[in-house]
Design a protein around this motif. Structure first.
Motif, short mmCIF file in Angstrom:
data_model
loop_
_atom_site.label_atom_id
_atom_site.label_comp_id
_atom_site.label_asym_id
_atom_site.label_seq_id
_atom_site.Cartn_x
_atom_site.Cartn_y
_atom_site.Cartn_z
N ASN A 267 -9.71 -13.64 -5.57
CA ASN A 267 -8.96 -12.83 -4.61
C ASN A 267 -8.10 -11.77 -5.29
O ASN A 267 -7.18 -11.24 -4.68
N LYS A 268 -8.39 -11.46 -6.55
CA LYS A 268 -7.54 -10.54 -7.30
C LYS A 268 -7.50 -9.15 -6.70
O LYS A 268 -6.51 -8.45 -6.83
N LEU A 269 -8.56 -8.74 -6.04
CA LEU A 269 -8.59 -7.41 -5.45
C LEU A 269 -7.45 -7.23 -4.44
O LEU A 269 -6.84 -6.16 -4.36
N ASP A 270 -7.14 -8.29 -3.69
CA ASP A 270 -6.05 -8.23 -2.71
C ASP A 270 -4.73 -8.76 -3.26
O ASP A 270 -3.65 -8.25 -2.92
N LYS B 263 -6.76 -3.30 -5.11
CA LYS B 263 -7.68 -2.58 -4.22
C LYS B 263 -7.22 -1.14 -4.02
O LYS B 263 -8.02 -0.20 -4.09
N GLU B 264 -5.90 -0.95 -3.78
CA GLU B 264 -5.35 0.40 -3.60
C GLU B 264 -5.51 1.22 -4.87
O GLU B 264 -5.86 2.41 -4.82
N LEU B 265 -5.26 0.61 -6.01
CA LEU B 265 -5.37 1.30 -7.29
C LEU B 265 -6.81 1.68 -7.58
O LEU B 265 -7.08 2.75 -8.12
N LEU B 266 -7.75 0.82 -7.21
CA LEU B 266 -9.17 1.08 -7.43
C LEU B 266 -9.64 2.25 -6.59
O LEU B 266 -10.49 3.02 -7.02
#
Length: 142
Positions: A67-70, A90-93
């Protein structure tokens, strides 16, 4: 027996291209940090910069497990009082995909002048194209 110490003018620095598409961020970053430091060379010494140049392409397609993306948060400070900013992975990506890899690699390098010099040898690009074709970089499989 004395330890061999490579003179600065004899250190050969190569250029490598790494495709980050479908690669796990942490595993990719640790291999890149090792190459930037020069730990893969027999002439490695911890106080000299004898690593190679690394070009990372397709930074926007890097993967994070679980769940690292969130859940994973990145913090920065503007310099003003109360100016701490927070962004999820996720925002940074989406906004700055190159920063995601650069921050991960920066954390794995020494926190001194040498580490900052080694980080300058990392070139990260969101897409598949890069302007370093004149250096004739070799493809590096990670």
């Amino acid at each position: 027996m004395k330890t061999y110490l490579a003179p600065v003018n004899e250190i050969e620095k190569k250029w490598y291209v790494v495709d980050a598409e479908n690669k796990v961020l942490g595993r990719l970053a640790s291999e890149i940090a090792s190459r930037l430091r020069g730990k893969h060379k027999p002439t490695f010494s911890p106080f000299m910069d004898n690593g190679d140049f690394i070009i990372v392409t397709n930074a926007e397609k890097v993967q994070l497990t679980g769940n690292k993306l969130d859940d994973k948060k990145y913090y920065r400070h503007t310099g003003y009082m109360g100016g701490i900013k927070e962004a999820s992975a996720k925002e940074l990506l989406v906004k700055h995909p190159t920063d995601l890899i650069a921050i991960a690699v920066k954390g794995m390098l020494p926190k001194n002048k040498l580490g900052r010099a080694q980080l300058k040898k990392l070139k990260v690009y969101a897409g598949a194209n890069h302007p370093h074709s004149a250096q004739q970089p070799e493809v590096l499989d990670i």
